[in-house]
Design a protein around this motif. Sequence first.
Motif, mmCIF file in Angstrom:
data_model
loop_
_atom_site.group_PDB
_atom_site.id
_atom_site.type_symbol
_atom_site.label_atom_id
_atom_site.label_comp_id
_atom_site.label_asym_id
_atom_site.label_seq_id
_atom_site.Cartn_x
_atom_site.Cartn_y
_atom_site.Cartn_z
ATOM 1 N N VAL A 190 0.818 -1.209 0.000
ATOM 2 C CA VAL A 190 0.000 0.000 0.000
ATOM 3 C C VAL A 190 0.861 1.273 0.000
ATOM 4 N N PRO A 191 1.842 1.374 0.910
ATOM 5 C CA PRO A 191 2.716 2.553 0.823
ATOM 6 C C PRO A 191 3.356 2.686 -0.555
ATOM 7 N N PHE A 192 3.770 1.561 -1.116
ATOM 8 C CA PHE A 192 4.385 1.588 -2.440
ATOM 9 C C PHE A 192 3.421 2.150 -3.476
ATOM 10 N N ALA A 193 2.155 1.718 -3.397
ATOM 11 C CA ALA A 193 1.161 2.202 -4.365
ATOM 12 C C ALA A 193 0.982 3.713 -4.250
ATOM 13 N N PHE A 194 0.927 4.217 -3.017
ATOM 14 C CA PHE A 194 0.793 5.667 -2.834
ATOM 15 C C PHE A 194 2.030 6.411 -3.347
ATOM 16 N N ALA A 195 3.196 5.842 -3.051
ATOM 17 C CA ALA A 195 4.426 6.478 -3.511
ATOM 18 C C ALA A 195 4.470 6.536 -5.037
ATOM 19 N N MET A 196 4.090 5.431 -5.677
ATOM 20 C CA MET A 196 4.088 5.387 -7.142
ATOM 21 C C MET A 196 3.085 6.391 -7.705
ATOM 22 N N ALA A 197 1.894 6.442 -7.076
ATOM 23 C CA ALA A 197 0.868 7.376 -7.550
ATOM 24 C C ALA A 197 1.370 8.803 -7.445
ATOM 25 N N ALA A 198 2.061 9.117 -6.345
ATOM 26 C CA ALA A 198 2.592 10.467 -6.176
ATOM 27 C C ALA A 198 3.633 10.760 -7.258
ATOM 28 N N LEU A 199 4.472 9.763 -7.556
ATOM 29 C CA LEU A 199 5.509 9.964 -8.572
ATOM 30 C C LEU A 199 4.901 10.109 -9.957
ATOM 31 N N THR A 278 13.300 12.675 -1.416
ATOM 32 C CA THR A 278 13.803 11.617 -2.293
ATOM 33 C C THR A 278 14.123 10.364 -1.484
ATOM 34 N N TRP A 279 14.792 10.616 -0.383
ATOM 35 C CA TRP A 279 15.206 9.526 0.492
ATOM 36 C C TRP A 279 13.980 8.721 0.961
ATOM 37 N N ASN A 280 12.930 9.426 1.377
ATOM 38 C CA ASN A 280 11.718 8.742 1.837
ATOM 39 C C ASN A 280 11.093 7.911 0.727
ATOM 40 N N MET A 281 11.049 8.520 -0.438
ATOM 41 C CA MET A 281 10.500 7.804 -1.586
ATOM 42 C C MET A 281 11.302 6.527 -1.828
ATOM 43 N N ALA A 282 12.623 6.678 -1.744
ATOM 44 C CA ALA A 282 13.495 5.519 -1.973
ATOM 45 C C ALA A 282 13.256 4.437 -0.921
ATOM 46 N N LEU A 283 13.038 4.868 0.319
ATOM 47 C CA LEU A 283 12.817 3.886 1.390
ATOM 48 C C LEU A 283 11.526 3.098 1.186
ATOM 49 N N VAL A 284 10.486 3.793 0.744
ATOM 50 C CA VAL A 284 9.204 3.112 0.508
ATOM 51 C C VAL A 284 9.364 2.084 -0.607
ATOM 52 N N ILE A 285 10.042 2.515 -1.668
ATOM 53 C CA ILE A 285 10.264 1.600 -2.790
ATOM 54 C C ILE A 285 11.109 0.417 -2.335
ATOM 55 N N LEU A 286 12.162 0.734 -1.580
ATOM 56 C CA LEU A 286 13.072 -0.299 -1.112
ATOM 57 C C LEU A 286 12.337 -1.335 -0.237
ATOM 58 N N SER A 287 11.491 -0.847 0.651
ATOM 59 C CA SER A 287 10.770 -1.767 1.534
ATOM 60 C C SER A 287 9.918 -2.738 0.731
ATOM 61 N N LEU A 332 10.929 6.299 -12.504
ATOM 62 C CA LEU A 332 10.027 7.376 -12.079
ATOM 63 C C LEU A 332 10.699 8.303 -11.075
ATOM 64 N N LEU A 333 11.454 7.685 -10.168
ATOM 65 C CA LEU A 333 12.124 8.469 -9.134
ATOM 66 C C LEU A 333 13.117 9.447 -9.775
ATOM 67 N N LEU A 334 13.876 8.966 -10.760
ATOM 68 C CA LEU A 334 14.841 9.828 -11.431
ATOM 69 C C LEU A 334 14.121 10.928 -12.202
ATOM 70 N N TYR A 335 12.995 10.547 -12.818
ATOM 71 C CA TYR A 335 12.209 11.497 -13.611
ATOM 72 C C TYR A 335 11.715 12.652 -12.747
ATOM 73 N N ARG A 336 11.337 12.353 -11.496
ATOM 74 C CA ARG A 336 10.774 13.377 -10.610
ATOM 75 C C ARG A 336 11.800 13.987 -9.660
ATOM 76 N N LEU A 337 13.057 13.622 -9.859
ATOM 77 C CA LEU A 337 14.078 14.005 -8.895
ATOM 78 C C LEU A 337 14.061 15.497 -8.578
ATOM 79 N N LYS A 338 13.882 16.316 -9.624
ATOM 80 C CA LYS A 338 13.970 17.760 -9.382
ATOM 81 C C LYS A 338 12.792 18.290 -8.580
ATOM 82 N N ASP A 339 11.657 17.566 -8.636
ATOM 83 C CA ASP A 339 10.491 18.009 -7.861
ATOM 84 C C ASP A 339 10.569 17.589 -6.399
#
Lengths: 666, 147
Positions: A190-199, A278-287, A332-339
């Motif tokens: 679920v966290p992953f889905a939210f993170a992806m949706a945000a990205l 970015t770090w938080n996003m990475a952690l959610v994906i990593l988990s 996606l993470l790289l694509y949104r890095l600047k935001d």
Amino acid sequence: MSTYLSPEKLGQYSIYLALMVCVFGFLTAIFAQVKKRTVYVRVVRNSVWAMSLAVLTATICLWQCLLTGRYHVEYVHQHANDTMPTIYKLAALWGGQNGSLLFWLLILCIYSSVVMWQNRQKNYNFLPMVAAVLLAIAGFFLVLISFDADPFSVVPFSIDYGQGLNPLLQNYYMIIHPPSLYLGYVGMTVPFAFAMAALITGQLDNRWIVQVRSWTLIAWFFLSLGNLLGSSWAYEVLGWGGYWAWDPVENAAFIPWLTASAFLHSAIIQEKRGMLKTWNMALVILSFVMTLLGTFLTRSGIVSSVHSFAQSNIGTYFLVILIMTVGTSVGLLLYRLKDLRSAHELDAIVSRESAFLFNNLVLVGAAFAILWGTLFPVLSEWVRGTKITVGAPYFNSIMVPIGLILLFLTGVGPLVAWRKTSQEQLKKHFLWPAVFLVMSSLVLLFVAPKTSSLLTNIYINISFSLCAFVTATIFFEYKHGIVLRQKFFKESPLTALMRLIISNKRRYGGYIVHLGLVLLFVGFTGSAYRHEKEFKLKINQVAKIKNYTLKFETLYPDNNQHREKVIAKINVWKHKTFFGELKPSLIYYTPSRNQEAQQGTEISVIRSIKEDVYAAMITFSPQDQSIYLKIIITPLINFIWFGGLLLVLGGVVVMLPSSKEGAIYA
Amino acid sequence: MKLKSTQFIIALSLLIIGIGIVVTTTLPQATKYYVTVDEFLQDTSKYDQQSIKLAGRVVPGSIEKNTQDLTWEFKVKETDKTVNVFYQGAMPDTFKDESDVVLTGSYAGERFVATEVLAKCASRYEEKLEPSLQMQTVSSVEKRGVE
């Protein structure tokens, strides 16, 4: 041929139906997002619910097959039989490969449905993407179950018996340990889905992180509980007195726990200071990726483990989704890095933010070190062609120092202020805990028993002193809050304590988690003094271990139709006073059809706060009525169970809905 | 003192390097060869005098247990050739004929002296219907049909 729809057929059709609804819902979700037509959100939502209903139906069908003994269903034949108690017939749902995948899917559906319900009136602008990700993952499991791991597959002839669940698995823990771990594992989706949706949608404000934080907390809670139960199971049933073996499958459940713990801390920094996005996003994906990787390792059979499932090609499926997930999310993470740039920079090294940062680095570092040790055999085989194994000494030697650093940070974190801590503040907050630290270290130097290894003695000293230090910091935090409340509201200390926790559940619940962690460390450290010995005893003979005297009194049978049991009665004295009675036993399960007899060992423990006296009868000889006995003395082990429970309890406090939060983020 | 994201990356790298050093120094001491019986028998001298993990299946009927001094002697195999194993101590409950075992220990000339026995018993957790069993069941069904 019967005319009615058999449960296995209905189950199969439900799966196919669920798959169709899933595909439909996924496409609608994409359409709704691309066309920005939020009116379709309702269709998506109903699709999720309909799919979940179908999956629930399938699960009930499999349960029905297990309960009524439809043994021509292969899964039922392999995991159930007539003599099993009903509860284990139900637990057989997660007793094997295919059933557990269906169970996984069911949990994912329940979570997805709750997400749809929670957001039925809000977050419409990115909800379709959340649904799309959830549906895509559910779709993966549906494809797997439909085409390769079908729990409803039948054999074309009649069989009237089942092989049943391994007697070793017919245990209270079988009912609660796997579901808890699955709830934790799947919860990371679920966290992953939210993170992806945000990205995907680019809506990277703090809305997603609030949702993600509470869902990560749920997953973290169940992972904690699941690992705790697993340790307890190992101690009591499977592990000859051990509670953690660094088995690859245990590691697979521990790694996402570490990354989730890291996220739960750093999410606070993002909420309060707009940093570490970015770090938080990475952690959610990593988990999430770690749960997939863990499943891949477990199910593919590429690492040897005591939790082994049969080797099968579903590992390949997991490898494919693993690669796809990593590729998509990193892209996606790289694509949104600047935001994802931080709103603030760190102001000072000695600040709450940097303490959290260090905690994050250490937690993630620990996760990687464990991952490396777990994957090393696979990598070694690829690279050098020789297969090797990595043993517990590796994990212990890296995790002890890492654990101690973490424990230290647990104490320091709450003491330092946000942004910047002045020397004045430092002195004020650190003085007493530091005194505790030094005092306990000195006292321990004289009091603590020594082991043969100098390094171990040093670690024991550091660990116990840090435990005292962290306990002191937590105590002072509570005391400070209580005194303030007493002053302002004229409350009694107990009322003040309760209201303090209720008024800020996240903070004070977090401290309860920390206190649980301290107790866990006390327990882990106590294991350094673990002492075990084997004895061969005849009736009336006496064995001595540490300051205990054990007398083997008698050997007697206790049989019923399912098993034969031989019990040894042993009286225990501590110094000269009677301490208790141990009744370890050996069990011979009556073989059901086409099965060999299976042996079981039932251990017996006298528990006390100071230490456990643990006895296992390894074997007995009927000729001369002698037994082989393994006795293990583990000091402080009950702190692990208390600490674990307190940690989980603290998690519950943190999870309780907070009216304040509701007001802010409604 | 300000901590910028570059410094954060440096801190991260330092941590990774630190852990990397600890990992690479401890790892070799904690690793053991993991070989199957057949791989082992191809060149036993390669594993002489060192602790390894040996994976195989317990040869049915080969288990000799001595309850007097709690010693075990049994054979393990992969395809056809067997290795004699000696072990003293507690056995896991899953240990029996046909168990898949992973033995930790070393080879002393004629037999493998195990210090630890891990019985996986994978065949019991997840058992496919044996073809012979299928045949039996089918024939009994057919027989019933004939009768």
